[in-house]
Design a protein around this motif. Structure first.
Motif, PDB file in Angstrom:
ATOM      1  N   ASP A  97     -14.124   7.657 -85.959  1.00 19.89           N
ATOM      2  CA  ASP A  97     -13.506   6.327 -86.028  1.00 19.89           C
ATOM      3  C   ASP A  97     -14.448   5.277 -86.601  1.00 19.89           C
ATOM      4  O   ASP A  97     -14.015   4.207 -87.014  1.00 19.89           O
ATOM      5  CB  ASP A  97     -13.052   5.882 -84.639  1.00 19.89           C
ATOM      6  N   TRP A  98     -15.740   5.564 -86.579  1.00 17.02           N
ATOM      7  CA  TRP A  98     -16.713   4.607 -87.116  1.00 17.02           C
ATOM      8  C   TRP A  98     -16.674   4.661 -88.639  1.00 17.02           C
ATOM      9  O   TRP A  98     -16.658   5.742 -89.230  1.00 17.02           O
ATOM     10  CB  TRP A  98     -18.112   4.927 -86.632  1.00 17.02           C
ATOM     11  N   PRO A  99     -16.665   3.510 -89.295  1.00 14.82           N
ATOM     12  CA  PRO A  99     -16.574   3.505 -90.761  1.00 14.82           C
ATOM     13  C   PRO A  99     -17.891   3.975 -91.425  1.00 14.82           C
ATOM     14  O   PRO A  99     -18.962   3.881 -90.829  1.00 14.82           O
ATOM     15  CB  PRO A  99     -16.322   2.033 -91.090  1.00 14.82           C
ATOM     16  N   LEU A 100     -17.757   4.470 -92.621  1.00 14.67           N
ATOM     17  CA  LEU A 100     -18.933   4.861 -93.410  1.00 14.67           C
ATOM     18  C   LEU A 100     -19.550   3.658 -94.116  1.00 14.67           C
ATOM     19  O   LEU A 100     -20.711   3.690 -94.519  1.00 14.67           O
ATOM     20  CB  LEU A 100     -18.562   5.932 -94.430  1.00 14.67           C
ATOM     21  N   ARG A 101     -18.729   2.594 -94.269  1.00 12.76           N
ATOM     22  CA  ARG A 101     -19.247   1.368 -94.882  1.00 12.76           C
ATOM     23  C   ARG A 101     -18.409   0.193 -94.408  1.00 12.76           C
ATOM     24  O   ARG A 101     -17.276   0.348 -93.971  1.00 12.76           O
ATOM     25  CB  ARG A 101     -19.245   1.443 -96.395  1.00 12.76           C
ATOM     26  N   LEU A 102     -18.990  -0.974 -94.503  1.00 12.52           N
ATOM     27  CA  LEU A 102     -18.292  -2.226 -94.196  1.00 12.52           C
ATOM     28  C   LEU A 102     -18.449  -3.155 -95.381  1.00 12.52           C
ATOM     29  O   LEU A 102     -19.511  -3.198 -96.000  1.00 12.52           O
ATOM     30  CB  LEU A 102     -18.885  -2.891 -92.950  1.00 12.52           C
ATOM     31  N   VAL A 152     -21.244  -6.309 -82.023  1.00 14.18           N
ATOM     32  CA  VAL A 152     -21.872  -5.265 -82.839  1.00 14.18           C
ATOM     33  C   VAL A 152     -20.934  -4.829 -83.958  1.00 14.18           C
ATOM     34  O   VAL A 152     -19.747  -4.617 -83.749  1.00 14.18           O
ATOM     35  CB  VAL A 152     -22.233  -4.034 -81.967  1.00 14.18           C
ATOM     36  N   ARG A 153     -21.504  -4.696 -85.144  1.00 13.41           N
ATOM     37  CA  ARG A 153     -20.820  -4.063 -86.287  1.00 13.41           C
ATOM     38  C   ARG A 153     -21.574  -2.765 -86.560  1.00 13.41           C
ATOM     39  O   ARG A 153     -22.800  -2.745 -86.491  1.00 13.41           O
ATOM     40  CB  ARG A 153     -20.851  -4.972 -87.510  1.00 13.41           C
ATOM     41  N   ILE A 154     -20.858  -1.715 -86.856  1.00 15.30           N
ATOM     42  CA  ILE A 154     -21.501  -0.412 -86.987  1.00 15.30           C
ATOM     43  C   ILE A 154     -20.960   0.350 -88.182  1.00 15.30           C
ATOM     44  O   ILE A 154     -19.793   0.204 -88.547  1.00 15.30           O
ATOM     45  CB  ILE A 154     -21.293   0.419 -85.699  1.00 15.30           C
ATOM     46  N   VAL A 155     -21.822   1.145 -88.778  1.00 10.82           N
ATOM     47  CA  VAL A 155     -21.413   2.152 -89.748  1.00 10.82           C
ATOM     48  C   VAL A 155     -21.930   3.496 -89.249  1.00 10.82           C
ATOM     49  O   VAL A 155     -22.926   3.568 -88.539  1.00 10.82           O
ATOM     50  CB  VAL A 155     -21.928   1.863 -91.177  1.00 10.82           C
ATOM     51  N   ARG A 156     -21.206   4.534 -89.618  1.00  9.43           N
ATOM     52  CA  ARG A 156     -21.535   5.888 -89.169  1.00  9.43           C
ATOM     53  C   ARG A 156     -22.664   6.473 -90.012  1.00  9.43           C
ATOM     54  O   ARG A 156     -22.672   6.380 -91.232  1.00  9.43           O
ATOM     55  CB  ARG A 156     -20.284   6.761 -89.299  1.00  9.43           C
ATOM     56  N   GLY A 157     -23.605   7.086 -89.325  1.00 13.36           N
ATOM     57  CA  GLY A 157     -24.699   7.774 -89.997  1.00 13.36           C
ATOM     58  C   GLY A 157     -24.451   9.279 -90.034  1.00 13.36           C
ATOM     59  O   GLY A 157     -23.486   9.777 -89.449  1.00 13.36           O
ATOM     60  N   ASN A 158     -25.325  10.007 -90.672  1.00 15.36           N
ATOM     61  CA  ASN A 158     -25.140  11.453 -90.817  1.00 15.36           C
ATOM     62  C   ASN A 158     -25.268  12.208 -89.491  1.00 15.36           C
ATOM     63  O   ASN A 158     -24.822  13.344 -89.378  1.00 15.36           O
ATOM     64  CB  ASN A 158     -26.103  12.029 -91.858  1.00 15.36           C
ATOM     65  N   CYS A 159     -25.834  11.602 -88.466  1.00 15.85           N
ATOM     66  CA  CYS A 159     -25.957  12.245 -87.148  1.00 15.85           C
ATOM     67  C   CYS A 159     -24.881  11.779 -86.170  1.00 15.85           C
ATOM     68  O   CYS A 159     -24.868  12.216 -85.025  1.00 15.85           O
ATOM     69  CB  CYS A 159     -27.340  11.971 -86.552  1.00 15.85           C
ATOM     70  N   THR A 182     -31.120   4.846 -83.807  1.00 14.64           N
ATOM     71  CA  THR A 182     -31.539   4.813 -82.408  1.00 14.64           C
ATOM     72  C   THR A 182     -31.520   6.209 -81.785  1.00 14.64           C
ATOM     73  O   THR A 182     -32.275   6.457 -80.846  1.00 14.64           O
ATOM     74  CB  THR A 182     -30.661   3.849 -81.584  1.00 14.64           C
ATOM     75  N   HIS A 183     -30.678   7.113 -82.286  1.00 17.04           N
ATOM     76  CA  HIS A 183     -30.665   8.511 -81.833  1.00 17.04           C
ATOM     77  C   HIS A 183     -30.746   8.648 -80.314  1.00 17.04           C
ATOM     78  O   HIS A 183     -31.629   9.305 -79.774  1.00 17.04           O
ATOM     79  CB  HIS A 183     -31.815   9.301 -82.480  1.00 17.04           C
ATOM     80  N   ASP A 184     -29.805   8.011 -79.613  1.00 17.55           N
ATOM     81  CA  ASP A 184     -29.708   8.085 -78.143  1.00 17.55           C
ATOM     82  C   ASP A 184     -30.818   7.347 -77.411  1.00 17.55           C
ATOM     83  O   ASP A 184     -30.956   7.492 -76.195  1.00 17.55           O
ATOM     84  CB  ASP A 184     -29.677   9.532 -77.642  1.00 17.55           C
ATOM     85  N   ARG A 185     -31.616   6.571 -78.100  1.00 18.95           N
ATOM     86  CA  ARG A 185     -32.713   5.841 -77.441  1.00 18.95           C
ATOM     87  C   ARG A 185     -32.661   4.373 -77.862  1.00 18.95           C
ATOM     88  O   ARG A 185     -32.501   4.069 -79.035  1.00 18.95           O
ATOM     89  CB  ARG A 185     -34.067   6.417 -77.838  1.00 18.95           C
ATOM     90  N   ASP A 207     -26.597   6.441 -87.197  1.00 25.98           N
ATOM     91  CA  ASP A 207     -27.344   7.349 -86.324  1.00 25.98           C
ATOM     92  C   ASP A 207     -27.552   6.759 -84.932  1.00 25.98           C
ATOM     93  O   ASP A 207     -28.639   6.752 -84.378  1.00 25.98           O
ATOM     94  CB  ASP A 207     -28.669   7.782 -86.954  1.00 25.98           C
ATOM     95  N   VAL A 208     -26.437   6.279 -84.382  1.00 30.89           N
ATOM     96  CA  VAL A 208     -26.394   5.825 -82.996  1.00 30.89           C
ATOM     97  C   VAL A 208     -26.495   7.047 -82.094  1.00 30.89           C
ATOM     98  O   VAL A 208     -27.259   7.075 -81.142  1.00 30.89           O
ATOM     99  CB  VAL A 208     -25.057   5.094 -82.697  1.00 30.89           C
ATOM    100  N   CYS A 209     -25.697   8.056 -82.404  1.00 30.32           N
ATOM    101  CA  CYS A 209     -25.555   9.315 -81.683  1.00 30.32           C
ATOM    102  C   CYS A 209     -24.797   9.134 -80.369  1.00 30.32           C
ATOM    103  O   CYS A 209     -23.788   9.758 -80.163  1.00 30.32           O
ATOM    104  CB  CYS A 209     -26.876  10.026 -81.477  1.00 30.32           C
ATOM    105  N   SER A 210     -25.252   8.322 -79.459  1.00 32.93           N
ATOM    106  CA  SER A 210     -24.572   8.110 -78.181  1.00 32.93           C
ATOM    107  C   SER A 210     -23.844   6.771 -78.188  1.00 32.93           C
ATOM    108  O   SER A 210     -24.491   5.723 -78.319  1.00 32.93           O
ATOM    109  CB  SER A 210     -25.573   8.132 -77.029  1.00 32.93           C
ATOM    110  N   PRO A 211     -22.510   6.787 -78.016  1.00 29.18           N
ATOM    111  CA  PRO A 211     -21.776   5.522 -77.979  1.00 29.18           C
ATOM    112  C   PRO A 211     -22.236   4.581 -76.857  1.00 29.18           C
ATOM    113  O   PRO A 211     -22.016   3.375 -76.932  1.00 29.18           O
ATOM    114  CB  PRO A 211     -20.322   5.949 -77.759  1.00 29.18           C
ATOM    115  N   MET A 212     -22.900   5.093 -75.847  1.00 31.05           N
ATOM    116  CA  MET A 212     -23.399   4.233 -74.764  1.00 31.05           C
ATOM    117  C   MET A 212     -24.423   3.218 -75.278  1.00 31.05           C
ATOM    118  O   MET A 212     -24.579   2.152 -74.689  1.00 31.05           O
ATOM    119  CB  MET A 212     -24.005   5.074 -73.641  1.00 31.05           C
ATOM    120  N   ILE A 213     -25.104   3.542 -76.353  1.00 24.68           N
ATOM    121  CA  ILE A 213     -26.035   2.591 -76.961  1.00 24.68           C
ATOM    122  C   ILE A 213     -25.281   1.321 -77.359  1.00 24.68           C
ATOM    123  O   ILE A 213     -25.776   0.212 -77.186  1.00 24.68           O
ATOM    124  CB  ILE A 213     -26.729   3.210 -78.201  1.00 24.68           C
ATOM    125  N   LEU A 214     -24.058   1.482 -77.860  1.00 26.53           N
ATOM    126  CA  LEU A 214     -23.273   0.331 -78.294  1.00 26.53           C
ATOM    127  C   LEU A 214     -22.862  -0.538 -77.117  1.00 26.53           C
ATOM    128  O   LEU A 214     -22.784  -1.760 -77.244  1.00 26.53           O
ATOM    129  CB  LEU A 214     -22.048   0.789 -79.076  1.00 26.53           C
TER     130      LEU A 214
END
Length: 66
Positions: free
Chosen positions: A60-65, A48-55, A9-12, A32-39
């Motif tokens: 605190d966000w996991p790399l995998r679930l 919401v379940r989330i994994v961390r992207g390279n951006c 989503t990259h802040d959008r 690649d959420v980038c902005s936690p406000m998206i969540l």
């Protein structure tokens, strides 16, 4: 169970995406959420379940679930 899958989503988060995922039981954001406000916006629709992207800088966000 209906699962909505979104990523990069990259802040959008266009309203058309929110409209498309309304009614989901759970949302998976695949990085690649980038902005936690998206969540915050997504949590108003469904849990919401989330994994961390390279951006993403939130360590605190996991790399995998499992």
């Amino acid at each position: 169970m209906r699962i909505a899958v979104v990523a990069d989503t990259h802040d959008r988060l266009p309203e058309r995406v929110c409209a498309a995922i309304r009614g989901a039981d759970e949302i998976w954001h695949l990085g690649d959420v980038c902005s936690p406000m998206i969540l915050v916006t997504l949590e108003r629709i469904a849990p919401v379940r989330i994994v961390r992207g390279n951006c993403d800088s939130e360590s605190d966000w996991p790399l995998r679930l499992d």
